[in-house]
Scaffold this motif. Sequence first.
Motif, short mmCIF file in Angstrom:
data_model
loop_
_atom_site.label_atom_id
_atom_site.label_comp_id
_atom_site.label_asym_id
_atom_site.label_seq_id
_atom_site.Cartn_x
_atom_site.Cartn_y
_atom_site.Cartn_z
N ARG A 22 0.83 -1.22 0.00
CA ARG A 22 0.00 0.00 0.00
C ARG A 22 0.85 1.26 0.00
N VAL A 23 0.35 2.28 -0.65
CA VAL A 23 1.04 3.58 -0.66
C VAL A 23 0.59 4.42 0.54
N TYR A 24 -0.72 4.42 0.80
CA TYR A 24 -1.25 5.28 1.86
C TYR A 24 -1.64 4.47 3.09
N SER A 25 -1.47 5.07 4.25
CA SER A 25 -2.11 4.51 5.44
C SER A 25 -2.89 5.64 6.11
N VAL A 26 -4.00 5.26 6.71
CA VAL A 26 -4.90 6.26 7.30
C VAL A 26 -4.95 6.02 8.80
N ARG A 27 -4.71 7.05 9.56
CA ARG A 27 -4.81 6.91 11.01
C ARG A 27 -5.68 8.02 11.61
N LYS A 28 -6.48 7.63 12.58
CA LYS A 28 -7.29 8.65 13.26
C LYS A 28 -6.43 9.38 14.26
N ASP A 29 -6.76 10.64 14.48
CA ASP A 29 -5.97 11.45 15.41
C ASP A 29 -6.53 11.29 16.82
N LYS A 69 3.51 5.97 2.64
CA LYS A 69 4.44 5.01 3.25
C LYS A 69 5.74 4.85 2.47
N THR A 70 5.72 5.23 1.20
CA THR A 70 6.95 5.05 0.43
C THR A 70 7.82 6.31 0.52
N ASN A 71 9.04 6.21 0.04
CA ASN A 71 9.90 7.38 0.01
C ASN A 71 10.03 7.98 -1.38
N GLU A 72 9.42 7.29 -2.35
CA GLU A 72 9.50 7.81 -3.72
C GLU A 72 8.24 8.59 -4.06
N ASP A 73 8.43 9.64 -4.85
CA ASP A 73 7.29 10.43 -5.35
C ASP A 73 6.35 10.88 -4.25
N VAL A 74 6.90 11.21 -3.10
CA VAL A 74 6.04 11.54 -1.96
C VAL A 74 5.12 12.72 -2.29
N GLU A 75 5.71 13.76 -2.87
CA GLU A 75 4.89 14.95 -3.13
C GLU A 75 3.79 14.66 -4.15
N LYS A 76 4.15 13.85 -5.13
CA LYS A 76 3.15 13.50 -6.15
C LYS A 76 1.99 12.72 -5.51
N HIS A 77 2.33 11.77 -4.64
CA HIS A 77 1.28 10.99 -3.96
C HIS A 77 0.39 11.89 -3.12
N ILE A 78 1.01 12.85 -2.45
CA ILE A 78 0.22 13.76 -1.60
C ILE A 78 -0.69 14.63 -2.46
N ASP A 79 -0.14 15.18 -3.51
CA ASP A 79 -0.93 16.06 -4.37
C ASP A 79 -2.12 15.32 -4.99
N ARG A 80 -1.82 14.13 -5.45
CA ARG A 80 -2.91 13.37 -6.09
C ARG A 80 -4.02 13.03 -5.11
N ALA A 81 -3.62 12.71 -3.90
CA ALA A 81 -4.63 12.35 -2.89
C ALA A 81 -5.46 13.58 -2.52
N VAL A 82 -4.80 14.71 -2.40
CA VAL A 82 -5.55 15.93 -2.04
C VAL A 82 -6.53 16.30 -3.15
N GLU A 83 -6.06 16.19 -4.39
CA GLU A 83 -6.95 16.43 -5.53
C GLU A 83 -8.21 15.55 -5.43
N MET A 84 -7.96 14.27 -5.17
CA MET A 84 -9.08 13.33 -5.07
C MET A 84 -10.01 13.73 -3.91
N LEU A 85 -9.41 14.07 -2.77
CA LEU A 85 -10.23 14.41 -1.59
C LEU A 85 -11.10 15.64 -1.88
N LYS A 86 -10.53 16.63 -2.51
CA LYS A 86 -11.30 17.85 -2.83
C LYS A 86 -12.45 17.50 -3.77
N ARG A 87 -12.11 16.66 -4.77
CA ARG A 87 -13.14 16.25 -5.73
C ARG A 87 -14.29 15.54 -5.03
N GLU A 88 -13.96 14.78 -4.01
CA GLU A 88 -14.99 14.03 -3.28
C GLU A 88 -15.68 14.89 -2.23
N GLY A 89 -15.29 16.15 -2.14
CA GLY A 89 -15.97 17.07 -1.23
C GLY A 89 -15.34 17.19 0.16
#
Length: 442
Positions: free
Chosen positions: A226-233, A247-267
């Motif tokens: 898995r690339v992402y892990s989700v934890r409650k605060d 969780k990976t060390n490669e393309d970290v910024e790209k993974h973050i950006d893509r996930a944020v894009e998706m999250l915004k799209r989902e509201g």
Amino acid sequence: MTSRIDPWSSQQYADYNRLRHQFGIEAFDPEGLPEPTKLFRRGVIFGQRGFDSIKRAIDEKRPFVILTGLMPSGKMHLGHKMTIDQVIYFQSLGAEVYISVADIESYGARGMDFSLTKRLAIDEYIKNYIALGLEPGQVYFQSERRAVKDLAFVLPTKINLSQMKAMYGFDGSTNMSHVFSPLVQIGDILHVQLEEYEGLAPTLVPVGIDQDPHIRLTRDVANSFRVYSVRKDDEGKWDADVGIFVKTNEDVEKHIDRAVEMLKREGYADCKKNYGYKAIFLKGVDDDDVEKIKVHLLELERKTNPYSFFSPASTYHRFITGLTGGKMSSSVPESAVFLSDEPEEARKKVMSAKTGGRVTLAEQKEKGGVPEECVIYELFVYHLMDSDSELEDVYKTCKDGTRMCGNCKKQCAGLMADFLESHRKKVEAIDETVLEKYVKWD
Ligand code: TRP
Ligand code: SF4
């Protein structure tokens, strides 16, 4: 105290709660399952890992898979029936069914040749499954399914030899084919989520506790890809409801950006990126959102990584006691009722089974029997008595000393003979055209 479970030994297990705690298996709660069958209602299924993903799929009427495998090492007995009873139940709730004939495992761990396992699998197992009520699904052979063998080769980059030794007790003298067989089982369990099969879908694997090492291994492997892990605060560290971590060390910024894009799209608007922590912190989400977000993240990963999978779920059932008191085992014919037993033969086995009765009739009347330690009672619970009130009556009258073992056994033997008689007729009606609807030769 057992510190390791050996899937290939003939070890018996007794204290399921202790095992559950020792291996971190959750309790199984049948609450909310539609029309749970007797195995669920009566606590025969006592544990689970990750069952919430399956429960959610059932509730939301989303696709899910139930998968099991069989080692055709002999004839099918009542102990084997419990897994297929669950498969049939979940199939009735909409699950896609996959059944692996573990011919590679049989070869590696037991030295059985491939043509023999093929024949045994169809004649001794699959026909019985169909007669028990299995609707068409996919029965396949490990040795013939390319995707299974490929995954067995590709996914274990995340496992090393020391882990295999620690989990399975393998040592320098273990043959490599045997070492390979749990890896093939990982391939079995995860290949159904490849795009060419069902695609991403929660998958349930019903097993006895002996198979838990394979389940843990498969869940670990799935998580490690898995690339992402989700934890409650929970501790309020991040001033957010949840943190999503890369969780990976490669393309970290790209993974973050893509996930944020998706999250915004989902509201989900309130998200903060933190490249340094390799994290996204989210506010304004409840538990239900978190579950949805997890699925969205997995789907996002899948676009670039074919090896992103739902971590498989499992249920654990108790083992049925053998008629002679030990384990029910194909290699001890008098311990087992086989689905192909002649009704008369089974009747005799039941009549000589070990009960929880007292030594004398007088003592039985005075103290009552011990249904908790009675093989006959277990047969009613697991297989022969559907009505809970009828079962309760057996329990009560046994305990209060009004029920005697002789008659009780006769009742049990009668039910068993009737069951086998009607089962046999159903098996006999299965011909090649029926089998074709189940068996995929790849
Ligand atoms: N190892 C299982 C057994 O000994 C058989 C098996 C093979 C299996 N592949 C599987 C079980 C996948 C569950 C899921 O019986
Ligand atoms: Fe078992 Fe029936 Fe005897 Fe009770 S009366 S101990 S349930 S055989």
